[in-house]
Write an enzyme that holds these catalytic residues in place. Structure first.
Site, mmCIF file in Angstrom:
data_model
loop_
_atom_site.group_PDB
_atom_site.id
_atom_site.type_symbol
_atom_site.label_atom_id
_atom_site.label_comp_id
_atom_site.label_asym_id
_atom_site.label_seq_id
_atom_site.Cartn_x
_atom_site.Cartn_y
_atom_site.Cartn_z
ATOM 1 N N GLY A 249 0.780 -1.233 0.000
ATOM 2 C CA GLY A 249 0.000 0.000 0.000
ATOM 3 C C GLY A 249 0.805 1.273 0.000
ATOM 4 N N PRO A 292 4.837 -5.132 -1.635
ATOM 5 C CG PRO A 292 7.048 -4.568 -2.150
ATOM 6 C CD PRO A 292 6.221 -5.457 -1.249
ATOM 7 C CE1 TYR A 335 -10.425 2.482 -7.535
ATOM 8 C CE2 TYR A 335 -8.420 2.485 -8.853
ATOM 9 C CZ TYR A 335 -9.390 1.797 -8.135
ATOM 10 O OH TYR A 335 -9.308 0.437 -8.029
ATOM 11 C CB CYS A 362 -19.056 4.741 -28.012
ATOM 12 S SG CYS A 362 -20.621 5.541 -28.386
ATOM 13 C CD GLU A 363 -19.423 4.580 -21.018
ATOM 14 O OE1 GLU A 363 -20.205 5.033 -20.160
ATOM 15 O OE2 GLU A 363 -19.679 3.578 -21.723
#
Length: 437
Positions: A249, A292, A335, A362-363
Site C-alpha cells: 500500500g 509492494p 478513482y 463511445c462513453e
C-alpha cells in the site's frame, strides 16, 4: 522535471525512457503502447529486499504483488531479484507456473477463491494460502485431506485501521469484503477452529490496510495491532504465530503534488515498532513479509498514445483525444486518478494549456484526466502519460471491442516485446456462431 527518474529529454527534445526514444518506440511498435523500464523495476525490487534484510536481519521476504502488473517476463524479473510472489487469482498463479516461478515463494490471496483455484494452488504446493473466511478454511482442509497433504495457511485479518485513501482502496476497516475482523471476535474464533483441523497448519497472519498511502502512522499502528493479537493468540490458544505479513500500500508519485515516503524509511520505522512490541509482549519476532506492487512498477511505466481529434469549446473546455483511453487505463474512470502528461515529440516545450484528455470509447466517462497541463497539442503528436506501470495493463479491457496494446520492456537503449499487441482476430477468437442461427 518528471515524476519518474526513468525519464529524460534527449538531444532531439524527445522523451526518453530506458535509453529509448519514445518517438522511435511508437514508430517501431505503434500506439497505444505500454513501456516498462527494466532497470527501475529491478532497482525498486532491490530497495525493498535490501531494507528488509537490513532491518530484520534476513528474517523476512518481499513479495511482489503481481496484480499490479503480471506477465511471465515480470515473474522472471521478480524471481531473478530474489523476491517472492503474491497472486490473487488462478490466472496470476498459472502465469507464475508457466514462467517457472518457484512455488515455495508464492502466496495465494483472494476473498473468494474458487475450488478449482484452490486445487491448482494445493497441487502446485504454493508456500502459503492466505485464508479469507471460514468457508474457504473448510474447503482448503477438505481438498488437502483428499490429496493427502497438510497445507500451511495464514489468515487475512482486518486490523481496524482506517487509512487515508480512496474509499474503494481502503481494506483494513471492519466494513470490508476482505478477511476476518478483530473487533467482533471472529478472527480469534476462526483461528481456534483452524488449529483443530487435521490438514491445515496455521503459521501466519496477514493484513493490508489500503493503497497509495503517504503516512507512516497507519502502517506502524497496523503492526502494533497485529502483534498484540499474536500475543493474545499465544495466551488464549497456546500457539505461537511464526509469520506476520504486513501487506503493501505504499504511495508513489503520480504528480508533482504527491510526496511519498522513502520505502527504506517505512521499513525501518515499522521494524522498530515490531521489535518493541515483541519485546514488550514477550513473543518471538515473527518472520516478516511485505507485499509492494504499485511502488515497484508504477513509476517504471508510461503509456504512449497518438493524438487525434482536438476540440476547443470556447469558454468551456479543450479536449484532445487519443487512440486509447479507459480500455488501457480505467483508473481515472474508477478513482479520478491524476496523472501527468508529456508530449513526447516536444518534451521540453512549456506547458501552456489546460486540457481534458479524452479516450476513443463511445462513453462520456472515457477520460484520462481533466485540466491536465500540456504544451499546445497538434494532431499526430505523441502523448506520454506517466507512472502507468501499475494497474493499467492489469485492468485493461476490450470494451468497444478495442484490442489491448503491446507491452515493451526497455533497458540500455534496447526494447523487447513482452506482451504482443492484440488484433481483431484476438477479439473474435472465442466467439461462436451456433449452427442453428
Amino acid at each position: 522535471m518528471f515524476v519518474s527518474k526513468a525519464l529524460k529529454v534527449n538531444s532531439k527534445n524527445h522523451l526518453e525512457i530506458g535509453g529509448c526514444d519514445c518517438v522511435d518506440l511508437v514508430n517501431n511498435f505503434g500506439t497505444p503502447l505500454y513501456v516498462m523500464d527494466e532497470s527501475l523495476i529491478r532497482e525498486n525490487c532491490r530497495i525493498y529486499k535490501n531494507a528488509l534484510d537490513k532491518y530484520y536481519n534476513g528474517n523476512g521476504l518481499v513479495l511482489y504483488a503481481s496484480k499490479a502488473f503480471c506477465t511471465m517476463a515480470m515473474c522472471k524479473i521478480v524471481q531473478q531479484e530474489g523476491l517472492g510472489l503474491d497472486v490473487v487469482s488462478g490466472g496470476e498463479l498459472y502465469t507464475a507456473i508457466k514462467a517457472g516461478f518457484p512455488m515455495e515463494k508464492v502466496y495465494f490471496h483472494g476473498n473468494n477463491k474458487t475450488i478449482d483455484e484452490l486445487e491448482l494452488a494445493i497441487d502446485n504446493n504454493v508456500r502459503r494460502i492466505v485464508v479469507d473466511n471460514r468457508q474457504e478454511l473448510l474447503h482448503v482442509n477438505r481438498i488437502a485431506a483428499e490429496k493427502g497433504k497438510t497445507v500451511n495457511i495464514s489468515f487475512r485479518i482486518k486490523p481496524g485501521i482506517d487509512a487515508h485513501t480512496h474509499d474503494f482502496i481502503r481494506t483494513g476497516q471492519i466494513d470490508s469484503k476482505f478477511g476476518v475482523a478483530l473487533e467482533n471476535g471472529e478472527a480469534m474464533e476462526i483461528i481456534g477452529e483452524a488449529v483443530k483441523l487435521s490438514n491445515v497448519k496455521v503459521v501466519g497472519l496477514h493484513c493490508h490496510i489500503g493503497s497509495q498511502i503517504f503516512e507512516l502512522a497507519p502502517f506502524e499502528e497496523a503492526a502494533r495491532v497485529m502483534l498484540t493479537f499474536i500475543a493474545k493468540i499465544k495466551e488464549e490458544l497456546g500457539i505461537e504465530i511464526e509469520e506476520l505479513n504486513l501487506g503493501g500500500g505504499f504511495g508513489i508519485k503520480y504528480t508533482q503534488d504527491d510526496d511519498p515516503i522513502e520505502y527504506d524509511r517505512y521499513i525501518k520505522s515499522v521494524s522498530e515498532v515490531v521489535k518493541s512490541v515483541c519485546e514488550d509482549k514477550g513473543i518471538k519476532l515473527p518472520f516478516i513479509v511485505i507485499e509492494p506492487g504499485r511502488s515497484i512498477v508504477a513509476s517504471a511505466g508510461i503509456t504512449l498514445y497518438r493524438i487525434g481529434t482536438i476540440k476547443d469549446i470556447k469558454g468551456v473546455r479543450k479536449y484532445i483525444a487519443v487512440d486509447g483511453g479507459m480500455t488501457d487505463n480505467p483508473r481515472y474512470a474508477l478513482y479520478q486518478s491524476k496523472y501527468e502528461g508529456v508530449i513526447a515529440n516536444k518534451a521540453d516545450a512549456a506547458k501552456t494549456e489546460k486540457v481534458t484528455i479524452a479516450g476513443k470509447c463511445c462513453e462520456s466517462g472515457d477520460l484520462l484526466g481533466k485540466d491536465v497541463l500540456l504544451p499546445e497539442a497538434e494532431e499526430g503528436d505523441i502523448l506520454a502519460i506517466l507512472a502507468t506501470g501499475a494497474y493499467n495493463y492489469s485492468m485493461s479491457s476490450n470494451y468497444n471491442r478495442i484490442p489491448r496494446p503491446a507491452v515493451v520492456l526497455v533497458k540500455d537503449g534496447k526494447a523487447r516485446v513482452i506482451v504482443k499487441r492484440e488484433d481483431y482476430n484476438d477479439i473474435i477468437r472465442n466467439d461462436i456462431i451456433p449452427e442453428d442461427l
